[in-house]
Scaffold this active site. Sequence first.
Site, short mmCIF file in Angstrom:
data_model
loop_
_atom_site.label_atom_id
_atom_site.label_comp_id
_atom_site.label_asym_id
_atom_site.label_seq_id
_atom_site.Cartn_x
_atom_site.Cartn_y
_atom_site.Cartn_z
N SER A 62 20.81 -46.66 24.11
CA SER A 62 20.09 -45.72 24.96
C SER A 62 21.14 -44.98 25.78
O SER A 62 22.28 -45.46 25.93
CB SER A 62 19.13 -46.48 25.90
OG SER A 62 18.67 -45.65 26.95
N TYR A 105 16.65 -54.12 31.11
CA TYR A 105 16.73 -53.12 30.03
C TYR A 105 18.13 -52.53 29.96
O TYR A 105 18.72 -52.42 28.88
CB TYR A 105 15.69 -52.03 30.27
CG TYR A 105 15.71 -50.92 29.25
CD1 TYR A 105 15.07 -51.07 28.02
CD2 TYR A 105 16.36 -49.71 29.51
CE1 TYR A 105 15.07 -50.06 27.08
CE2 TYR A 105 16.38 -48.69 28.57
CZ TYR A 105 15.74 -48.87 27.36
OH TYR A 105 15.75 -47.86 26.43
N LYS A 161 20.87 -52.71 26.86
CA LYS A 161 21.36 -51.54 26.13
C LYS A 161 22.88 -51.40 26.22
O LYS A 161 23.52 -50.90 25.27
CB LYS A 161 20.66 -50.28 26.64
CG LYS A 161 19.17 -50.26 26.33
CD LYS A 161 18.89 -50.47 24.84
CE LYS A 161 17.41 -50.45 24.49
NZ LYS A 161 17.16 -50.65 23.05
#
Length: 300
Positions: free
Chosen positions: A152, A165, A169
Site C-alpha cells: 500500500s 494495518y 504493509k
Amino acid sequence: MTDATPPTARERFAGGTAVVTGGAAGIGEGFVRHLAGIGMNVVIADLDLDGGRRLAGELAAGQGRVVATQVDVADPEALEGLAEQTFAQFGSVELLVNNAGLETAGLLWEIPVARWRQLMSVNVDGIFHAVRAFLPRMIELGRPAVVANMSSVGGVSSAPLQTPYMVSKHAVLALTECLHQEVALTGAPIQVSAILPYSVKSRIFLSAQAAAPTADPTANRLFDAMQAANVADGMDPLEAAAHMTAALAAGDFWVFSDDTAGKAALDARAEVLAGQSPPRDPHAMLAEIEAMALPAGGSR
C-alpha cells in the site's frame, strides 16, 4: 537504439492462469474481472465462497475459466491445498496476486490481541503461506511467471489510528523486496513485484468497523472520513486493476494504482529518511483527510 516496447497485459498473460487471494470483492474483484477479460483462467481464492461463486458465474462466458474456492490465507495447509489443486487443474500459474487483507481502527494500546493477530495472519502470514505453497512449483516448472504482493502507499508512510494495518504493509513491502532478491539468486524466470495502491473503491473501512469496532471517537471519525473520501474519489477497481496489470506485464517492481500518488508517497518517504524527520503532525493529517471527505462546497 531504443528499448523494446514492453508487452501488453493481454500479450503477456492471455491463456495463462492467475490466482487472486481476496478476489471476491474490492481490488481483488477488479483484478479478477480484468484478468478474465484479457483471457486468463482465474482462481478466486476467498473466505467468501458465495461471493466468489457469484463473481465466477457472472464471468463464466469469458475466454478463460473462472473458478471460486474457499480459502483462509491464514491457514498454510489451505494454501498448500490450493496450490496443489490449481497446478493439477491448470498445469501452471503465470500470475499470483496476493491481495487478501484487513484494516482496523483504534489506538494501538487498545487494539485487542486477537484482532492484531488476525490482521497479521492475513496481511503478512497469508502472503508467506502463499509464497511457500506456489513459488516452489513455479520455480520447478521453469516458466515465466509473476508473484505480486499487495502492500500500500501506507507501506511507505505512517498514520495514527491504523497502526496494525500500516505495520503489516511495511512488512509486506520488506518481504517483497527481499523475495525479489532471493528469487533472482535462483535464476528462475519469476518476476516479483510490490503493489502499492492509493485510493481504490472498496468496503475495507466499513468492514473494519463492523468486524472490530472501536470506542475511540477520533478513530471512528477518521474511518468515516476515509470511507467517504474513498466513495467520492476512489478509483474504480476494474480501472485500477487494468493499470496495475499493465505495469506487471511491463516488468515493473513498483506497481501503483495511481502513478502520481504512488511516486509522491515514495518521494515523501525518501525525504523523511534523508532528513531524519519525525513523523508528521497527526492533527494536520486528520484535518487533511476530513477535508478530502467534504463534498463540493466545503460542508457536509
